[in-house]
Design a protein around this motif. Structure first.
Motif, PDB file in Angstrom:
ATOM      1  N   UNK A  26       0.850  -1.193   0.000  1.00 14.83           N
ATOM      2  CA  UNK A  26       0.000   0.000   0.000  1.00 14.83           C
ATOM      3  C   UNK A  26       0.884   1.242   0.000  1.00 14.83           C
ATOM      4  N   UNK A  27       0.579   2.204  -0.838  1.00 16.16           N
ATOM      5  CA  UNK A  27       1.439   3.395  -0.913  1.00 16.16           C
ATOM      6  C   UNK A  27       1.405   4.187   0.392  1.00 16.16           C
ATOM      7  N   UNK A  28       2.550   4.713   0.840  1.00 12.67           N
ATOM      8  CA  UNK A  28       2.569   5.537   2.052  1.00 12.67           C
ATOM      9  C   UNK A  28       1.878   6.870   1.815  1.00 12.67           C
ATOM     10  N   UNK A  29       1.611   7.563   2.890  1.00 13.63           N
ATOM     11  CA  UNK A  29       0.955   8.862   2.792  1.00 13.63           C
ATOM     12  C   UNK A  29      -0.541   8.741   2.945  1.00 13.63           C
ATOM     13  N   UNK A  30      -1.215   9.869   2.848  1.00 13.13           N
ATOM     14  CA  UNK A  30      -2.659   9.869   3.013  1.00 13.13           C
ATOM     15  C   UNK A  30      -3.041   9.918   4.483  1.00 13.13           C
ATOM     16  N   UNK A  31      -4.323   9.765   4.740  1.00 16.80           N
ATOM     17  CA  UNK A  31      -4.817   9.815   6.109  1.00 16.80           C
ATOM     18  C   UNK A  31      -4.522   8.505   6.818  1.00 16.80           C
ATOM     19  N   UNK A  32      -3.887   8.578   7.967  1.00 15.59           N
ATOM     20  CA  UNK A  32      -3.556   7.394   8.750  1.00 15.59           C
ATOM     21  C   UNK A  32      -4.607   7.240   9.846  1.00 15.59           C
ATOM     22  N   UNK A  33      -5.480   6.249   9.680  1.00 17.52           N
ATOM     23  CA  UNK A  33      -6.570   6.018  10.620  1.00 17.52           C
ATOM     24  C   UNK A  33      -6.038   5.283  11.846  1.00 17.52           C
ATOM     25  N   UNK A  34      -6.550   5.638  13.014  1.00 15.37           N
ATOM     26  CA  UNK A  34      -6.104   5.035  14.262  1.00 15.37           C
ATOM     27  C   UNK A  34      -7.260   4.293  14.939  1.00 15.37           C
ATOM     28  N   UNK A  35      -6.933   3.541  15.974  1.00 16.65           N
ATOM     29  CA  UNK A  35      -7.969   2.870  16.760  1.00 16.65           C
ATOM     30  C   UNK A  35      -8.887   3.897  17.436  1.00 16.65           C
ATOM     31  N   UNK A  36      -8.356   5.029  17.780  1.00 21.96           N
ATOM     32  CA  UNK A  36      -9.210   6.083  18.352  1.00 21.96           C
ATOM     33  C   UNK A  36     -10.242   6.564  17.341  1.00 21.96           C
ATOM     34  N   UNK A  37      -9.859   6.609  16.060  1.00 22.62           N
ATOM     35  CA  UNK A  37     -10.813   6.978  15.012  1.00 22.62           C
ATOM     36  C   UNK A  37     -11.922   5.930  14.904  1.00 22.62           C
ATOM     37  N   UNK A  38     -11.545   4.662  15.036  1.00 22.34           N
ATOM     38  CA  UNK A  38     -12.531   3.585  14.998  1.00 22.34           C
ATOM     39  C   UNK A  38     -13.507   3.727  16.158  1.00 22.34           C
ATOM     40  N   UNK A  39     -12.985   4.028  17.333  1.00 23.76           N
ATOM     41  CA  UNK A  39     -13.846   4.242  18.507  1.00 23.76           C
ATOM     42  C   UNK A  39     -14.845   5.367  18.262  1.00 23.76           C
ATOM     43  N   UNK A  40     -14.377   6.470  17.713  1.00 20.65           N
ATOM     44  CA  UNK A  40     -15.271   7.602  17.452  1.00 20.65           C
ATOM     45  C   UNK A  40     -16.340   7.234  16.434  1.00 20.65           C
ATOM     46  N   UNK A  41     -15.956   6.478  15.399  1.00 24.71           N
ATOM     47  CA  UNK A  41     -16.933   6.108  14.375  1.00 24.71           C
ATOM     48  C   UNK A  41     -17.944   5.109  14.930  1.00 24.71           C
ATOM     49  N   UNK A  42     -17.476   4.169  15.742  1.00 28.04           N
ATOM     50  CA  UNK A  42     -18.410   3.244  16.399  1.00 28.04           C
ATOM     51  C   UNK A  42     -19.415   4.017  17.245  1.00 28.04           C
ATOM     52  N   UNK A  43     -18.928   4.967  18.012  1.00 29.23           N
ATOM     53  CA  UNK A  43     -19.799   5.777  18.860  1.00 29.23           C
ATOM     54  C   UNK A  43     -20.836   6.514  18.027  1.00 29.23           C
ATOM     55  N   UNK A  44     -20.393   7.051  16.900  1.00 31.53           N
ATOM     56  CA  UNK A  44     -21.305   7.810  16.035  1.00 31.53           C
ATOM     57  C   UNK A  44     -22.422   6.925  15.499  1.00 31.53           C
ATOM     58  N   UNK A  45     -22.077   5.719  15.067  1.00 30.98           N
ATOM     59  CA  UNK A  45     -23.089   4.819  14.517  1.00 30.98           C
ATOM     60  C   UNK A  45     -24.036   4.305  15.602  1.00 30.98           C
ATOM     61  N   UNK A  46     -23.518   4.043  16.774  1.00 31.88           N
ATOM     62  CA  UNK A  46     -24.378   3.612  17.881  1.00 31.88           C
ATOM     63  C   UNK A  46     -25.343   4.735  18.242  1.00 31.88           C
ATOM     64  N   UNK A  47     -24.829   5.949  18.296  1.00 34.21           N
ATOM     65  CA  UNK A  47     -25.664   7.106  18.619  1.00 34.21           C
ATOM     66  C   UNK A  47     -26.760   7.312  17.567  1.00 34.21           C
ATOM     67  N   UNK A  48     -26.413   7.075  16.310  1.00 35.88           N
ATOM     68  CA  UNK A  48     -27.360   7.292  15.212  1.00 35.88           C
ATOM     69  C   UNK A  48     -28.469   6.245  15.174  1.00 35.88           C
ATOM     70  N   UNK A  49     -28.307   5.171  15.927  1.00 37.98           N
ATOM     71  CA  UNK A  49     -29.299   4.093  15.918  1.00 37.98           C
ATOM     72  C   UNK A  49     -29.960   3.946  17.283  1.00 37.98           C
ATOM     73  N   UNK A  50     -30.349   5.076  17.849  1.00 35.69           N
ATOM     74  CA  UNK A  50     -31.031   5.063  19.140  1.00 35.69           C
ATOM     75  C   UNK A  50     -32.299   4.220  19.065  1.00 35.69           C
ATOM     76  N   UNK A  51     -32.519   3.436  20.101  1.00 37.68           N
ATOM     77  CA  UNK A  51     -33.705   2.603  20.175  1.00 37.68           C
ATOM     78  C   UNK A  51     -33.610   1.308  19.392  1.00 37.68           C
ATOM     79  N   UNK A  52     -32.486   1.084  18.711  1.00 43.95           N
ATOM     80  CA  UNK A  52     -32.308  -0.107  17.894  1.00 43.95           C
ATOM     81  C   UNK A  52     -31.125  -0.930  18.400  1.00 43.95           C
ATOM     82  N   UNK A  53     -31.231  -2.230  18.245  1.00 43.22           N
ATOM     83  CA  UNK A  53     -30.104  -3.095  18.565  1.00 43.22           C
ATOM     84  C   UNK A  53     -28.948  -2.813  17.619  1.00 43.22           C
ATOM     85  N   UNK A  54     -27.725  -2.800  18.154  1.00 42.91           N
ATOM     86  CA  UNK A  54     -26.536  -2.646  17.323  1.00 42.91           C
ATOM     87  C   UNK A  54     -25.689  -3.908  17.446  1.00 42.91           C
ATOM     88  N   UNK A  55     -25.453  -4.540  16.296  1.00 43.85           N
ATOM     89  CA  UNK A  55     -24.552  -5.684  16.202  1.00 43.85           C
ATOM     90  C   UNK A  55     -23.208  -5.193  15.685  1.00 43.85           C
TER      91      UNK A  55
END
Length: 244
Positions: A34-63
């Motif tokens: 994979x070519x170097x450079x670009x945006x380097x995603x971290x585990x903290x970014x994954x945590x934030x995105x998980x939180x966002x999706x869980x928040x967006x699905x209020x009242x629904x089960x999240x798998x």
């Protein structure tokens, strides 16, 4: 890998303990294509995105599809669930994996009764017993104080986040009302979705109208930039400061 939860600490330790002369340096090469450079995603970014999706699905089960042995990712999912006021459901097999790892790390587990529930289903005794050879652990999970049933979950599915395994499909299908409008976060390498054994999973999601959210993931392998940093360190005997 510096983009992991403990990566920066690991490089800090290496910086203090690195020998002045290194005869041979062995590096993995998974990310070299994979070519170097670009945006380097971290585990903290994954945590934030998980939180966002869980928040967006209020009242629904999240798998969430993730590897139970990826304890870093499991911790991120626990943090995201807790942040959004949800309980993390561990089926007995996943709970067993985390329990045997607890001497080495602080992980979501059976004893965290405020934030975790144990889902013990038919077939779990044999699955856990055969996999770990620990029938005392089977009993502890079966009679856990914080055990929950699918029927309990169906009463208020929006309270829960459940790590998903293909082996859970037949059990979850018994509670179709719980699955209506549910969301599924895919937190594994995208290539697995293209393999034949993912077809029944997709069919299950489609048949129950589950919203499939792909690519909430970051590689468990070191970025090229980190490999270069390690190479420079081996050549100079000094690990340079990082931009992370």
């Amino acid at each position: 890998r510096q983009h992991g939860s403990i990566g920066q600490k690991t490089f800090g330790i290496m910086r203090r303990l690195l020998p002045k002369e290194i005869t041979c340096l062995m590096l993995e090469g998974t990310m070299l294509s994979r070519p170097p450079g670009g945006t380097l995603i971290t585990e903290d970014d994954v945590y934030e995105e998980m939180s966002r999706h869980i928040h967006a699905n209020k009242g629904k089960l999240v798998l969430c599809s993730l590897s139970a042995s990826n304890v870093t990712r499991m911790v991120q999912l626990f943090r995201a669930a807790k942040r959004e006021g949800r309980l993390l459901i561990l089926d007995a097999f996943v709970a067993a994996i985390l329990e045997v790892c607890t001497p080495f790390a602080v992980l979501p587990q059976r004893g965290w009764t405020d934030d975790v529930r144990i889902l013990y289903l038919g077939g779990h005794a044999k699955l856990v017993g055969d996999a770990f050879g620990d029938w005392d652990l089977v009993a502890k999970l079966k009679y856990a104080n914080n055990r929950i049933t699918l029927e309990d979950m169906a009463k208020d599915p929006g309270r829960y986040v459940l790590p998903f395994r293909q082996g859970l499909i037949r059990h979850l299908a018994e509670q179709p009302s719980m699955l209506k409008g549910a969301a599924h976060i895919y937190s594994l390498w995208h290539g697995y979705r293209e393999q034949p054994n993912y077809k029944p999973v997709k069919q299950f999601f489609d048949s129950h109208g589950i919203n499939d959210i792909p690519d909430v993931h970051v590689s468990g392998h070191a970025y090229v930039e980190d490999l270069v940093t390690a190479q420079v360190a081996a050549q100079s005997g000094r690990l340079p400061e990082s931009d992370w």
